[in-house]
Design a protein around this motif. Structure first.
Motif, mmCIF file in Angstrom:
data_model
loop_
_atom_site.group_PDB
_atom_site.id
_atom_site.type_symbol
_atom_site.label_atom_id
_atom_site.label_comp_id
_atom_site.label_asym_id
_atom_site.label_seq_id
_atom_site.Cartn_x
_atom_site.Cartn_y
_atom_site.Cartn_z
ATOM 1 N N GLU A 84 -6.129 2.005 -4.561
ATOM 2 C CA GLU A 84 -5.693 1.086 -3.507
ATOM 3 C C GLU A 84 -6.779 0.714 -2.511
ATOM 4 O OE1 GLU A 84 -2.244 2.149 -1.309
ATOM 5 O OE2 GLU A 84 -0.859 1.780 -2.957
ATOM 6 N N HIS A 85 -8.016 1.043 -2.772
ATOM 7 C CA HIS A 85 -9.049 0.727 -1.787
ATOM 8 C C HIS A 85 -9.228 -0.784 -1.646
ATOM 9 C CE1 HIS A 85 -11.174 0.734 -5.667
ATOM 10 N NE2 HIS A 85 -12.069 -0.090 -5.111
ATOM 11 N N THR A 112 0.833 -1.207 0.000
ATOM 12 C CA THR A 112 0.000 0.000 0.000
ATOM 13 C C THR A 112 0.865 1.254 0.000
ATOM 14 O OG1 THR A 112 -0.087 -0.115 2.413
ATOM 15 C CG2 THR A 112 -1.898 -1.148 1.204
ATOM 16 N N TRP A 152 -5.430 -6.747 9.332
ATOM 17 C CA TRP A 152 -5.160 -5.745 10.354
ATOM 18 C C TRP A 152 -5.007 -6.382 11.735
ATOM 19 C CZ3 TRP A 152 -3.883 -0.974 8.979
ATOM 20 C CH2 TRP A 152 -4.272 -0.515 7.722
ATOM 21 N N LEU A 186 -6.340 -2.214 0.590
ATOM 22 C CA LEU A 186 -6.543 -1.956 2.017
ATOM 23 C C LEU A 186 -7.481 -2.981 2.635
ATOM 24 C CD1 LEU A 186 -6.802 1.942 2.273
ATOM 25 C CD2 LEU A 186 -4.993 0.465 3.150
ATOM 26 N N PHE A 199 -1.250 4.545 0.360
ATOM 27 C CA PHE A 199 -1.803 4.718 1.704
ATOM 28 C C PHE A 199 -0.714 5.165 2.680
ATOM 29 C CE2 PHE A 199 -2.843 2.760 5.881
ATOM 30 C CZ PHE A 199 -3.915 3.584 6.204
ATOM 31 N N TYR A 249 2.810 0.572 10.509
ATOM 32 C CA TYR A 249 2.294 1.759 9.826
ATOM 33 C C TYR A 249 2.597 3.025 10.618
ATOM 34 C CZ TYR A 249 -0.247 -0.449 5.982
ATOM 35 O OH TYR A 249 -0.569 -1.117 4.824
#
Length: 385
Positions: A243-244, A66, A252, A247, A69, A260
């Motif tokens: 990039e949605h 990403t 996560w 993600l 992002f 991040y």
């Protein structure tokens, strides 16, 4: 009173002072300013090394590809810190006043900065690591040419020798990678990947030269505030378009979140600290210093990723440092309009005695006015034949 125009040359006298020793010569080169400049540049390289390591962990261990992002998080931090600072300012440095005067310039610069980072990161998917490391050095001649034509910076022979040594050091490092077989990257569609690197390096050079001009003539906070405003806006649009889906695939958890956060902190520190170094030195000096970032990543990889060691890595590091020392040992200068320089020189060295006016078209001589006659009020001597 009789005034005579004379040119005076000072004749050096043989004072018999001994020649400086080797230690004194070395000390005259490695001044405090030079050491500070080298140290600041290496701090930037270490930040880039940390950015690269966190990106590698995210991509390899967590499959989080990403780049947009990650840049978006950095621009958001710049917006929260520097753009809000501009918003609460008063007078000409206020956010609205800056936008009224030059909003479109910062909008273009924001787009250039975003796409410069994106193109280089995207190139890793198509070409090899060695190609990226070599072609990314294209930013050096881009910055040199743009500084020469737009910032009117003039270089000496020692600057070109230093820059060439730095590029030779990078070539030595890439040669070590080839010998060890450390060719990371898919290598597919290599020509397309190489073109992406050259495009990203060109945009990066444009961005750095513009940054140098802004921080030296306007304000560091203004530059970072405008990058935060337009960078977060355009990178947010690019993120939503490109990039949605990536993600949504990211698994996560607290470890990924920590990486991040670390990446954003390092990137924010790099953006905040680079204008400070650039104001003290130049865009060319900063980019030459950043060439050691790949070597720091390799040294870290020896322990973290069990890379194979080669003596060429150390040789490459010392060649780059030698090039940096040569480049920084002599200062550049800015070309000035000869008429401006002539006016400044005449103002600074205006003699006490009024000079006779020159005829039109006659150049002003570089002379010293001296009076050999009696002072005002004294009687002039009369010679009787």
């Amino acid at each position: 009173m009789i005034s005579v125009i004379s040119t005076v040359e000072s004749v050096p006298r043989d004072t018999g002072t001994p020649a400086p020793s080797l230690y004194q010569r070395i000390r005259s080169v490695f001044t405090r300013d030079l050491l500070v400049t080298l140290a600041l540049g290496q701090v930037l390289s270490l930040l880039i090394c940390a950015i690269g390591l966190t990106s590698k962990y995210l991509a390899d261990d967590f499959h989080a590809n990403t780049p947009v992002f990650q840049s978006f998080l950095n621009y958001i931090l710049l917006f929260l810190v520097y753009t809000t600072t501009l918003a609460v300012r008063q007078g000409e440095g206020n956010l609205l006043a800056i936008l009224k005067q030059r909003w479109w310039k910062y909008m273009i610069l924001g787009l250039i900065d975003i796409e410069a980072n994106y193109l280089v990161l995207k190139a890793y998917q198509y070409t090899t690591l060695s190609s990226v490391q070599l072609l990314d050095c294209f930013v050096i001649p881009v910055v040199l040419l743009l500084s020469w034509f737009f910032l009117l910076v003039r270089y000496k022979a020692v600057h070109f020798v230093g820059a060439i040594l730095c590029l030779l050091g990078i070539g030595c490092m890439v040669g070590a990678d080839v010998l060890l077989g450390r060719q990371q990257g898919l290598g597919e569609q290599k020509l397309f990947g190489d073109l992406l690197v050259l495009g990203g390096a060109t945009l990066c050079g444009i961005s750095n030269v513009c940054e140098e001009f802004i921080v030296k003539n306007l304000s560091r906070v203004e530059f970072l505030g405008m990058m935060g405003l337009f960078g977060s806006f355009f990178s947010g649009i690019q993120l939503a378009i490109m990039e949605h889906k990536e993600l949504l695939k990211v698994p996560w958890d607290w470890q990924i979140g920590l990486f991040y956060v670390g990446f954003s902190a390092f990137m924010f520190s790099l953006y905040s600290f680079m204008p400070v170094v650039m104001k003290r030195t130049s865009a060319t000096s900063v980019n030459l210093s950043l060439l050691t970032a790949d070597l720091y990543s390799l040294f870290c990889g020896l322990f973290l990723f069990h890379y194979k060691f080669s003596g060429l890595y150390l040789l490459s590091f010392f060649i780059i440092i030698l090039g940096l020392v040569l480049y920084s040992s002599s200062s550049t200068y800015v070309s000035q309009d000869p008429r401006v320089y002539k006016q400044f020189r005449n103002t600074a060295s205006q003699p006490a005695t009024e000079q006779p006016p020159l005829s039109p078209g006659v150049l002003e001589p570089s002379v010293t006015y001296t009076s050999l006659g009696p002072e005002a009020g004294d009687e002039l001597p009369v010679r009787v034949a």
